[in-house]
Design a protein around this motif. Structure first.
Motif, PDB file in Angstrom:
ATOM      1  N   VAL A 171       0.831  -0.938   0.004  1.00 22.79           N
ATOM      2  CA  VAL A 171       0.077   0.076  -0.003  1.00 22.79           C
ATOM      3  C   VAL A 171       1.066   1.132   0.057  1.00 22.79           C
ATOM      4  O   VAL A 171       0.606   2.224  -0.596  1.00 22.79           O
ATOM      5  N   GLY A 172       1.777   1.319   0.768  1.00 22.59           N
ATOM      6  CA  GLY A 172       2.775   2.564   1.033  1.00 22.59           C
ATOM      7  C   GLY A 172       3.582   2.564   0.004  1.00 22.59           C
ATOM      8  O   GLY A 172       3.587   3.827  -0.842  1.00 22.59           O
ATOM      9  N   ALA A 173       3.952   1.406  -1.031  1.00 31.05           N
ATOM     10  CA  ALA A 173       4.710   1.539  -2.305  1.00 31.05           C
ATOM     11  C   ALA A 173       3.862   2.212  -3.370  1.00 31.05           C
ATOM     12  O   ALA A 173       4.092   2.936  -4.216  1.00 31.05           O
ATOM     13  N   GLY A 174       2.595   1.425  -3.440  1.00 30.51           N
ATOM     14  CA  GLY A 174       1.657   1.943  -4.480  1.00 30.51           C
ATOM     15  C   GLY A 174       1.405   3.360  -4.387  1.00 30.51           C
ATOM     16  O   GLY A 174       1.205   4.198  -5.641  1.00 30.51           O
ATOM     17  N   VAL A 181       1.906  -1.221  -7.556  1.00 33.54           N
ATOM     18  CA  VAL A 181       1.922  -2.347  -6.858  1.00 33.54           C
ATOM     19  C   VAL A 181       2.456  -3.457  -7.493  1.00 33.54           C
ATOM     20  O   VAL A 181       3.329  -4.438  -7.025  1.00 33.54           O
ATOM     21  N   THR A 182       1.994  -3.745  -8.705  1.00 37.72           N
ATOM     22  CA  THR A 182       2.418  -4.621  -9.773  1.00 37.72           C
ATOM     23  C   THR A 182       4.001  -4.788  -9.754  1.00 37.72           C
ATOM     24  O   THR A 182       4.657  -5.929  -9.864  1.00 37.72           O
ATOM     25  N   CYS A 183       4.389  -3.478  -9.969  1.00 36.23           N
ATOM     26  CA  CYS A 183       5.824  -3.404 -10.340  1.00 36.23           C
ATOM     27  C   CYS A 183       6.775  -3.859  -9.018  1.00 36.23           C
ATOM     28  O   CYS A 183       7.751  -4.477  -9.413  1.00 36.23           O
ATOM     29  N   VAL A 184       6.507  -3.338  -7.897  1.00 34.85           N
ATOM     30  CA  VAL A 184       6.972  -3.632  -6.764  1.00 34.85           C
ATOM     31  C   VAL A 184       7.027  -5.210  -6.407  1.00 34.85           C
ATOM     32  O   VAL A 184       8.030  -5.581  -6.201  1.00 34.85           O
ATOM     33  N   SER A 185       5.975  -5.681  -6.644  1.00 36.34           N
ATOM     34  CA  SER A 185       5.948  -7.112  -6.583  1.00 36.34           C
ATOM     35  C   SER A 185       6.685  -7.854  -7.389  1.00 36.34           C
ATOM     36  O   SER A 185       7.370  -8.918  -7.078  1.00 36.34           O
ATOM     37  N   ALA A 186       6.960  -7.349  -8.700  1.00 40.00           N
ATOM     38  CA  ALA A 186       7.679  -8.123  -9.703  1.00 40.00           C
ATOM     39  C   ALA A 186       9.234  -8.037  -9.180  1.00 40.00           C
ATOM     40  O   ALA A 186       9.808  -9.014  -9.482  1.00 40.00           O
ATOM     41  N   LEU A 245      -0.583 -12.991  -4.673  1.00 45.09           N
ATOM     42  CA  LEU A 245      -1.652 -12.622  -3.515  1.00 45.09           C
ATOM     43  C   LEU A 245      -1.197 -11.284  -2.987  1.00 45.09           C
ATOM     44  O   LEU A 245      -2.384 -10.760  -2.524  1.00 45.09           O
ATOM     45  N   ALA A 246      -0.064 -10.877  -2.660  1.00 45.75           N
ATOM     46  CA  ALA A 246       0.210  -9.417  -2.316  1.00 45.75           C
ATOM     47  C   ALA A 246      -0.197  -8.548  -3.034  1.00 45.75           C
ATOM     48  O   ALA A 246      -0.848  -7.446  -2.579  1.00 45.75           O
ATOM     49  N   ILE A 247      -0.094  -8.652  -4.367  1.00 47.25           N
ATOM     50  CA  ILE A 247      -0.757  -7.441  -5.314  1.00 47.25           C
ATOM     51  C   ILE A 247      -2.347  -7.489  -5.066  1.00 47.25           C
ATOM     52  O   ILE A 247      -3.016  -6.466  -4.816  1.00 47.25           O
ATOM     53  N   LEU A 248      -3.329  -8.650  -4.923  1.00 48.98           N
ATOM     54  CA  LEU A 248      -4.606  -8.535  -4.860  1.00 48.98           C
ATOM     55  C   LEU A 248      -4.967  -7.868  -3.442  1.00 48.98           C
ATOM     56  O   LEU A 248      -5.881  -7.052  -3.323  1.00 48.98           O
ATOM     57  N   PHE A 249      -4.156  -8.180  -2.505  1.00 49.53           N
ATOM     58  CA  PHE A 249      -4.542  -7.758  -1.017  1.00 49.53           C
ATOM     59  C   PHE A 249      -4.231  -6.470  -0.932  1.00 49.53           C
ATOM     60  O   PHE A 249      -4.845  -5.510  -0.489  1.00 49.53           O
ATOM     61  N   GLY A 250      -3.149  -6.147  -1.670  1.00 50.41           N
ATOM     62  CA  GLY A 250      -2.641  -4.408  -1.548  1.00 50.41           C
ATOM     63  C   GLY A 250      -3.762  -3.591  -2.267  1.00 50.41           C
ATOM     64  O   GLY A 250      -4.013  -2.564  -1.931  1.00 50.41           O
ATOM     65  N   ILE A 251      -4.191  -4.057  -3.318  1.00 52.54           N
ATOM     66  CA  ILE A 251      -5.463  -3.255  -3.949  1.00 52.54           C
ATOM     67  C   ILE A 251      -6.526  -3.399  -2.910  1.00 52.54           C
ATOM     68  O   ILE A 251      -7.182  -2.135  -3.097  1.00 52.54           O
ATOM     69  N   ALA A 252      -6.842  -4.338  -2.311  1.00 49.37           N
ATOM     70  CA  ALA A 252      -8.187  -4.399  -1.337  1.00 49.37           C
ATOM     71  C   ALA A 252      -8.026  -3.311  -0.265  1.00 49.37           C
ATOM     72  O   ALA A 252      -8.836  -2.788   0.173  1.00 49.37           O
TER      73      ALA A 252
END
Length: 525
Positions: free
Chosen positions: A142-145, A160-165, A391-398
């Protein structure tokens, strides 16, 4: 201040950091061939390196973005988080670090299961470990996004996707060695960045610390009430619950505990903790000055407000706006890049801990019952990293709209309720049995997660209900005592032959721990 025009300084610093860390990953990948190297860097990390890396695990987006914002909006109540975090580390130093290193191998679950029935304890303890990692990952993403969205004007989901990648890349190939060095670099940059902002802040007020706080009182709508309790924690139960969340939560964080296994012996683990608490204490002092100083500098500054009068970029962006106010685009670019580095480093540490739980604890120990090859376990670890990233991407969006420190404290609540009670009892109470450990962990996990969902941060802010079914943000005041009680009750009423053997095994385990003799997790029943 232009909030959607790309900051050239930030872009160049981002690129420099990413390239340097990719170089570290390439270097580490050439040295990561075994399970021990992947999980704990071969046990070859020195005390000062590990201490800085541990402090880096703590100095996350929640601290840099969340704590400063919490102080900015809530005032002196935010000091509870800072004080609780620092106070927990001497407890770790005195009670946990040395025994953990003597008894463990790769994860804290190794320690919990060392004299108990390995398979059922591992399966249950893994649930608490993974739940903790997921909540902690959410706060970082959330902070990164929000950070990247603020600086570059790109979509939050893409950020968020870029950070996870990037996180998947670091952990999959570089393992713990790469993650440790990314943490060391990031911790150094974060302390430098925080120090620069604080010096400029104090300089702005004529090098008078008193004026920093007086300025905040003069500007804030609550006036002197900013320095009085009750702005965030409105009742004694909330205060106690937050204190327990910080104290027990840090004791139960798997990715922090895992760092005790990256050093060669218990003495080095103890030194690591001392280095960590010194750095963390200093950094929290910086955040206090920055958080209160920001009130007078940007609270009613139209350059940092949107059309509705809210803070541009959301509630977590206080420290970035202060950086721009004090140092312009150059300081904003540097601090933004450091914050980005912070998030990448922390999510990497969290991910390798979660991957170790899945591959080492669940797959190798439980499913394969110790018969998994190193190659297959490493393959499962790397696959787990990819799944965790998705999963982190999905929860980060929520959870996009929440303050990152609130989300982090949810992770601490789960860790303090499901992990810490069983860890402490396994090391210090002779009477703990497999049945007690299982029911204690399940009780703490179920109580903490369900009460978090029913509380105001999820039931109202995420789900959208009018009133929470559980009145407190942090459930630790209820869930942690329930976990201890369940572990005690189900152990005391366990009269099986296996339970008698487990109680007898405690004496041998205790002696080996005190003598500094390592105990293999493979010795469990």
């Amino acid at each position: 201040m232009s909030v959607v025009t790309p900051n050239i300084t930030a872009i160049l610093t981002f690129i420099l950091f990413v390239l340097s860390t990719l170089g570290i990953t390439w270097w580490a990948a050439r040295r990561t061939r075994s399970r021990q190297q992947f999980y704990v860097a071969g046990g070859g990390i020195t005390a000062w390196q590990n201490g800085i890396a541990i402090s880096g695990d703590f100095m996350s987006a929640a601290t840099f973005l969340g704590l400063s914002s919490l102080l900015y909006f809530s005032g002196v109540d935010g000091l509870m988080v800072a004080a609780g975090a620092v106070a927990s580390w001497p407890i770790i130093l005195l009670l946990v670090s040395e025994r953990l290193r003597n008894l463990g191998r790769y994860t804290f679950i190794d320690v919990v299961s060392v004299r108990l029935a390995e398979r059922p304890v591992t399966l249950v303890a893994a649930l608490g470990s993974l739940a903790t990692a997921v909540f902690y990952l959410i706060s970082q993403l959330v902070g990164a996004g929000k950070l990247i969205q603020l600086l570059f004007g790109i979509d939050y989901v893409l950020a968020v996707t870029c950070v996870s990648a990037l996180m998947i890349l670091y952990v999959t190939f570089g393992g713990m060695l790469a993650t440790t060095w990314v943490q060391i670099i990031k911790a150094f940059l974060l302390v430098v960045g925080g120090t620069i902002i604080t010096v400029l802040m104090v300089q702005h007020f004529g090098f008078d610390l008193g004026q920093v706080f007086q300025g905040a009182i003069a500007v804030h709508p609550r006036g002197a009430g900013l320095m009085a309790p009750g702005g965030w924690l409105t009742d004694p139960v909330s205060v106690i619950s937050l204190g327990l969340t910080c104290l027990l939560g840090f004791l139960g964080l798997p990715h922090v505990l895992m760092r005790m296994f990256t050093v060669k012996d218990a003495k080095t683990a103890r030194k690591s903790t001392f280095y960590a608490v010194s750095i963390i204490g200093y950094f929290n002092l910086l955040m206090i000055v920055i958080g209160f100083g920001a009130v007078s500098l940007i609270m009613f500054n139209v350059d940092y407000q949107d059309a509705a009068g809210a803070l541009v970029g959301g509630r977590n962006m206080v420290v970035l706006h202060v950086s721009h106010f004090l140092g312009g685009d150059v300081l904003l670019g540097f601090v933004s890049a450091v914050t980005f580095a912070t998030i990448l480093a922390v999510v990497s540490g969290l991910t390798i801990s979660a991957a170790a739980t899945i591959a080492h604890d669940l797959y190798a120990k439980s499913i394969k019952q110790g018969r998994a090859s190193e190659r297959s376990e490493l393959l499962v670890s790397r696959c787990a990293v990819i799944i965790i990233g998705i999963l982190a991407i999905l929860f980060g969006i929520a959870f996009e709209g929440l303050n990152v420190i609130f989300i982090t404290n949810m992770a601490l609540a789960v860790a303090g309720s499901a992990n810490a009670p069983i860890l402490l009892l396994s090391m210090y109470w002779r009477g703990l049995t497999t049945r007690g450990a299982i029911y204690g962990c399940l009780t703490g996990l179920a109580a903490s997660v369900s009460l978090i969902i029913l509380g105001p941060q999820v039931w109202v802010d995420v789900i959208g209900m009018d009133q929470p079914l559980f009145p407190y943000v942090y459930p630790t005041v209820v869930s942690a005592p329930l976990a201890f009680l369940a572990a005690w009750l189900f152990s005391r009423t366990d009269h099986s032959a296996r339970a008698d053997g487990e109680r007898a095994a405690f004496d041998e385990q205790y002696m080996r721990s005190e003598l500094g003799i390592g105990t293999s997790a493979a010795t469990s029943h």
